[in-house]
Each structure stands twice: as C-alpha cells, then as structure tokens.
Design a protein around this motif. Structure first.
Motif, PDB file in Angstrom:
ATOM      1  N   HIS A  91      -3.135  27.064  -7.756  1.00 24.92           N
ATOM      2  CA  HIS A  91      -3.293  25.816  -8.530  1.00 24.92           C
ATOM      3  C   HIS A  91      -4.057  26.092  -9.825  1.00 24.92           C
ATOM      4  CE1 HIS A  91      -1.784  23.333  -5.377  1.00 24.92           C
ATOM      5  NE2 HIS A  91      -2.842  23.382  -4.597  1.00 24.92           N
ATOM      6  N   LEU A  92      -5.154  26.822  -9.698  1.00 27.05           N
ATOM      7  CA  LEU A  92      -6.018  27.083 -10.861  1.00 27.05           C
ATOM      8  C   LEU A  92      -5.229  27.771 -11.962  1.00 27.05           C
ATOM      9  CD1 LEU A  92      -9.147  28.273  -8.852  1.00 27.05           C
ATOM     10  CD2 LEU A  92      -9.058  26.227 -10.310  1.00 27.05           C
ATOM     11  N   ARG A  93      -4.421  28.701 -11.544  1.00 25.32           N
ATOM     12  CA  ARG A  93      -3.639  29.476 -12.503  1.00 25.32           C
ATOM     13  C   ARG A  93      -2.597  28.591 -13.193  1.00 25.32           C
ATOM     14  NH1 ARG A  93      -1.944  34.801 -13.448  1.00 25.32           N
ATOM     15  NH2 ARG A  93       0.182  34.641 -14.207  1.00 25.32           N
ATOM     16  N   ARG A  94      -1.932  27.776 -12.384  1.00 26.71           N
ATOM     17  CA  ARG A  94      -0.888  26.908 -12.924  1.00 26.71           C
ATOM     18  C   ARG A  94      -1.486  25.896 -13.911  1.00 26.71           C
ATOM     19  NH1 ARG A  94       0.046  22.390 -11.081  1.00 26.71           N
ATOM     20  NH2 ARG A  94      -0.804  22.819  -9.021  1.00 26.71           N
ATOM     21  N   ILE A  95      -2.679  25.397 -13.593  1.00 28.35           N
ATOM     22  CA  ILE A  95      -3.326  24.390 -14.451  1.00 28.35           C
ATOM     23  C   ILE A  95      -3.721  24.990 -15.803  1.00 28.35           C
ATOM     24  CG2 ILE A  95      -5.418  22.966 -14.639  1.00 28.35           C
ATOM     25  CD1 ILE A  95      -5.141  22.569 -11.530  1.00 28.35           C
ATOM     26  N   GLY A  96      -4.014  26.269 -15.819  1.00 30.46           N
ATOM     27  CA  GLY A  96      -4.349  26.902 -17.096  1.00 30.46           C
ATOM     28  C   GLY A  96      -5.741  27.512 -17.164  1.00 30.46           C
ATOM     29  N   TYR A  97      -6.440  27.517 -16.042  1.00 30.88           N
ATOM     30  CA  TYR A  97      -7.776  28.134 -16.017  1.00 30.88           C
ATOM     31  C   TYR A  97      -7.685  29.650 -16.214  1.00 30.88           C
ATOM     32  CZ  TYR A  97     -10.237  24.134 -13.776  1.00 30.88           C
ATOM     33  OH  TYR A  97     -10.820  22.931 -13.487  1.00 30.88           O
ATOM     34  N   GLN A  98      -8.765  30.218 -16.698  1.00 32.82           N
ATOM     35  CA  GLN A  98      -9.006  31.651 -16.536  1.00 32.82           C
ATOM     36  C   GLN A  98      -9.498  31.791 -15.098  1.00 32.82           C
ATOM     37  OE1 GLN A  98     -11.708  32.899 -19.661  1.00 32.82           O
ATOM     38  NE2 GLN A  98     -10.583  31.684 -21.163  1.00 32.82           N
ATOM     39  N   VAL A  99      -8.806  32.617 -14.332  1.00 36.58           N
ATOM     40  CA  VAL A  99      -9.021  32.611 -12.883  1.00 36.58           C
ATOM     41  C   VAL A  99      -9.810  33.838 -12.434  1.00 36.58           C
ATOM     42  CG1 VAL A  99      -7.898  32.550 -10.624  1.00 36.58           C
ATOM     43  CG2 VAL A  99      -6.857  31.353 -12.558  1.00 36.58           C
ATOM     44  N   GLY A 100     -10.887  33.556 -11.709  1.00 39.84           N
ATOM     45  CA  GLY A 100     -11.705  34.645 -11.182  1.00 39.84           C
ATOM     46  C   GLY A 100     -11.746  34.615  -9.669  1.00 39.84           C
ATOM     47  N   THR A 101     -11.745  35.781  -9.072  1.00 40.70           N
ATOM     48  CA  THR A 101     -11.953  35.843  -7.634  1.00 40.70           C
ATOM     49  C   THR A 101     -12.751  37.107  -7.322  1.00 40.70           C
ATOM     50  OG1 THR A 101     -10.914  35.564  -5.463  1.00 40.70           O
ATOM     51  CG2 THR A 101      -9.789  37.019  -7.000  1.00 40.70           C
ATOM     52  N   GLY A 102     -12.923  37.371  -6.056  1.00 41.27           N
ATOM     53  CA  GLY A 102     -13.691  38.565  -5.700  1.00 41.27           C
ATOM     54  C   GLY A 102     -13.915  38.605  -4.210  1.00 41.27           C
ATOM     55  N   VAL A 103     -14.615  39.622  -3.786  1.00 48.06           N
ATOM     56  CA  VAL A 103     -14.841  39.835  -2.354  1.00 48.06           C
ATOM     57  C   VAL A 103     -16.290  40.260  -2.142  1.00 48.06           C
ATOM     58  CG1 VAL A 103     -12.453  40.511  -1.911  1.00 48.06           C
ATOM     59  CG2 VAL A 103     -14.131  42.276  -2.513  1.00 48.06           C
ATOM     60  N   MET A 104     -16.723  40.181  -0.895  1.00 53.12           N
ATOM     61  CA  MET A 104     -17.990  40.815  -0.539  1.00 53.12           C
ATOM     62  C   MET A 104     -17.672  42.229  -0.068  1.00 53.12           C
ATOM     63  SD  MET A 104     -20.296  37.904   1.296  1.00 53.12           S
ATOM     64  CE  MET A 104     -18.967  37.175   2.226  1.00 53.12           C
ATOM     65  N   VAL A 105     -18.562  43.142  -0.413  1.00 59.45           N
ATOM     66  CA  VAL A 105     -18.315  44.547  -0.134  1.00 59.45           C
ATOM     67  C   VAL A 105     -19.246  45.003   0.985  1.00 59.45           C
ATOM     68  CG1 VAL A 105     -18.338  46.870  -1.132  1.00 59.45           C
ATOM     69  CG2 VAL A 105     -17.698  44.906  -2.555  1.00 59.45           C
ATOM     70  N   GLY A 106     -18.644  45.660   1.984  1.00 61.40           N
ATOM     71  CA  GLY A 106     -19.456  46.183   3.086  1.00 61.40           C
ATOM     72  C   GLY A 106     -19.680  45.164   4.191  1.00 61.40           C
ATOM     73  N   LEU A 107     -18.714  44.260   4.377  1.00 63.40           N
ATOM     74  CA  LEU A 107     -18.798  43.319   5.501  1.00 63.40           C
ATOM     75  C   LEU A 107     -18.645  44.097   6.807  1.00 63.40           C
ATOM     76  CD1 LEU A 107     -16.344  40.626   4.080  1.00 63.40           C
ATOM     77  CD2 LEU A 107     -18.739  40.193   4.684  1.00 63.40           C
ATOM     78  N   PRO A 108     -19.321  43.642   7.861  1.00 61.68           N
ATOM     79  CA  PRO A 108     -19.126  44.322   9.140  1.00 61.68           C
ATOM     80  C   PRO A 108     -17.641  44.290   9.523  1.00 61.68           C
ATOM     81  CG  PRO A 108     -20.942  42.748   9.267  1.00 61.68           C
ATOM     82  CD  PRO A 108     -20.282  42.547   7.932  1.00 61.68           C
ATOM     83  N   GLY A 109     -17.091  45.449   9.839  1.00 59.50           N
ATOM     84  CA  GLY A 109     -15.688  45.527  10.257  1.00 59.50           C
ATOM     85  C   GLY A 109     -14.714  45.731   9.109  1.00 59.50           C
TER      86      GLY A 109
END
Ligand code: 5AD
Length: 364
Positions: free
Chosen positions: A191-209
């Motif tokens: 949705h964010l992308r379609r609306i026209g936002y600059q889109v950011g995401t990410g992850v946590m690094v080193g989660l158990p498993g």
C-alpha cells in the motif's frame, strides 16, 4: 579511498544467496575488514560521503500490539505510558528545522483509532505550515489501513518505515502473538509503495533461531521489493520480556559484528538506498553508530524526544539517553562525523537516491 578491496570487486549486483551466507559468517577479521571497506567504498561512489540527519521524535509509547521482544509492548505493566501533545511535537519539529536537520521521524506505538489518525493528520499539516514545507517527514507508526496511509500522505508525510522484523514467516510467528500476521505487513508495504511513499523496512539481526540463510533472504527481499530505505539493528533482549533469561549470556560483540556485516552486505546489494546506522547499534557500543557509517550506512537519527519522556521509550535495554538536541550534543555529532571523513547534510532532506530513480505515482 581509491582502492577496491580485492575479493569484492564489482560485486554489488552479483552477490548470490550463498555468497551472502558465506560473507555473513566470516570468522577472519581481515576478510571482515575488507567486506566493510568494500561497502564503504560502494557507499562513497553511489550516495556519497554525506550523512543525512533525521530528528527522531518518539511521540507516544501507547501501543495496541504485544510483540514478544519489545519493551513497550501493550502488556508490559512497568511502562509509564505517555503521548506528546501536538505543541510538544511541534516544538521538537521546529527545533529540528532550526538546527538544520533536513528531516524528522515521528515514531510511536501502534494506534489505529480515528482520534489518533486525525491527530497525526493535523499534526502533519501544522509541521508543514510551521517549517516552510521544507522538512522531510517520515512516519513510523506501525500497521495501518490503506486509507490511513493515504490520509497521512496527503497531509504531508513523505516516507514510512515499517520493519518486517524478519522475512521468514515462521520466525515472524515465533516473535508475535496470533493477531499479527506477516502477510499483513507485506500488504502494508505494498500500500505504502502504491500511495507514493518512500518506503523503508528492515529486520532485527541476531534473533534467537534466526540463521544466516534467513538474513541472506532478508537482504534479497529488500532488493526484490525495491525498498528505498533500510533500518536494521541488533536484537537486544529486554528484561520485561520472555527473552530476559538470555541476558546473562548475551554476546554484544557478536550481535554488533553481525549487524555491521548485514549493513555492509545490504549496501553492496542495494547501492543506492538510504541505510540507517540505528540507535540499537549504539546501545551495544558507544561507537556503534560510527561503525555503522563505516560499514555503509548513510543516515543517523539523533533523538529529539524531550528528556522527560526518553526513559519511557525503552524498546530494549541500554538505549542511549544522549541529549542530541542541545548545542553540545550537536557539536559532538558534527565532530564525530567529521572525524570519519564525512560531512553532515545540514538543511538537506536526503531523499533516497533509489527513490528518485524508480517509477512511481506522485502526490496530488
Ligand atoms: N531489540 C532490538 N530491537 C527492538 N525493537 C523492538 N524491540 C527490540 C529489541 N528487544 C525494534 C523493532 C521495532 C522497532 C520499533 O524497534 O524492530 O520495529
């Protein structure tokens, strides 16, 4: 810095999944150094040696979600809940503007009620009016409906950060209650992308498993989904969560090193995106943020939240409580960044180069 470190010549577009796994688990310090240097070189050649500032305003720690790892999750009774008033947010935004920060981030716990949606919309309008429409505005307010994202975009938000936390749906399930569904986060990003936002995401690094395979998949996901901005940080167990028993054996150095390799590989695979040197890096090492910049990040987010509320926004323990809005705090920042051979993009919004290169819809 003209030398291209040997094993990484021209690798930016050609790192395969197995290359990434191999580079994530590097044990040899010299090979790691070369990887980080190669990422820094790629950053210098593509987005340059300017560090963009985003003034971080933590607007509220009231959250309807109960993510198992998060210090401000709904069911943590030890949190003193707060919500900044519109005037308090405006004060912080004006301070950011007056200090030459090109952009701000409004971040907070997730709320979807109509009063909140309207509060954010009105706040955006005021920020735009009172800062000559020149500040870039990023929102980081969780999963919302397409309508809400659209409303906030029309009221002046330019960017949105919504971390996936992990792109492995099984792992996502392990860290979230059943009312949170991985597929919905994907839908939100669409949705964010379609609306026209600059889109950011990410992850946590080193989660158990979480395995190196998972982390390699995360980087390739950012590439395949044409993400503009990436924010990643080490997972840090919080004492008020089910991960408290991990704290005694928690290996800060390992988490930090793995996070820096993730930043470096993300820069090599996605040369023209904005990558944040996140606060969680700083929670593990006082120089974590500088190390992030040396590994390929190009954005820092100095915390402008009023000191009175700082201690109530503890997503993880050890979050730095520096006063970066003060003149001394700013002088420090200028000095540390200068010592890296980088300059601060004062007065610049610092839109991701990747965004200006991709086809998109515009704001009406
Ligand atoms: N360790 C590291 N990062 C965390 N976050 C929340 N809890 C933790 C933790 N214990 C991060 C998540 C979330 C963001 C607001 O903070 O990635 O998306």
């Amino acid at each position: 810095m003209g030398r291209i470190p040997h094993p990484f010549r021209h690798t930016d577009k050609s790192l395969s999944h197995s290359d990434l796994v191999h580079l994530l688990v590097l044990g040899d310090p010299l090979a790691t150094r070369r990887l980080l240097d190669a990422a820094y070189w790629t950053k210098s050649q593509t987005v340059g040696r300017t560090v963009y500032l985003r003034g971080l305003i933590e607007i509220s720690n009231i959250c309807r979600r109960n993510c198992f790892y998060c210090g401000i999750r709904r069911d943590n009774p030890s949190v003193n809940r707060y919500q900044l008033t519109q005037d308090q947010i405006l004060d912080a935004a004006r301070l950011a503007h007056a200090s030459g920060f090109g952009s701000i981030v409004l971040q907070g716990g997730e709320r979807t009620d109509a009063a909140f949606v309207d509060f954010i919309a009105r706040t955006l309008t005021r920020i735009r009016q009172e800062t000559d429409r020149r500040l870039g505005i990023t929102l980081s307010l969780g999963e919302q409906s397409a309508d809400t994202y659209g409303t906030w975009f029309r009221h002046g938000a330019d960017r949105y950060l919504l971390r996936l936390e992990t792109t492995n749906p099984q792992l996502f399930r392990n860290f979230h209650p059943d009312d949170q569904v991985y597929a919905n986060r994907l839908e939100c990003l669409a949705h964010l992308r379609r609306i026209g936002y600059q889109v950011g995401t990410g992850v946590m690094v080193g989660l158990p498993g979480q395995t190196p395979d998972d982390l390699a998949d995360d980087i390739l996901f950012f590439k395949e989904h044409d993400i503009d901005m990436v924010g990643m940080g080490p997972f840090i167990p919080h004492p008020d969560t089910v991960y408290a028993p991990l704290i005694p054996g928690f290996d800060r150095r390992r988490q930090l090193q793995l996070s820096l390799r993730m930043i470096a590989l993300t820069r090599l695979v996605l040369p023209d995106v904005n990558i944040a040197a996140t606060t969680a890096l700083q929670a593990l090492d006082p120089e974590g943020r500088e190390l992030g910049l040396k590994a390929g990040a190009n954005v820092v987010m100095p915390n402008l939240t009023d000191a009175a509320h700082r201690g109530d926004y503890l997503l993880y323990p050890g979050k730095p409580q520096l006063d970066e809005a003060s003149p001394e705090g700013q002088a420090d920042l200028r000095e540390t960044i200068g010592m890296l051979g980088e300059q601060i993009g004062f007065g610049l919004r610092g839109d991701p180069l990747h965004f200006s290169r991709r086809p998109r819809s515009g704001r009406a």
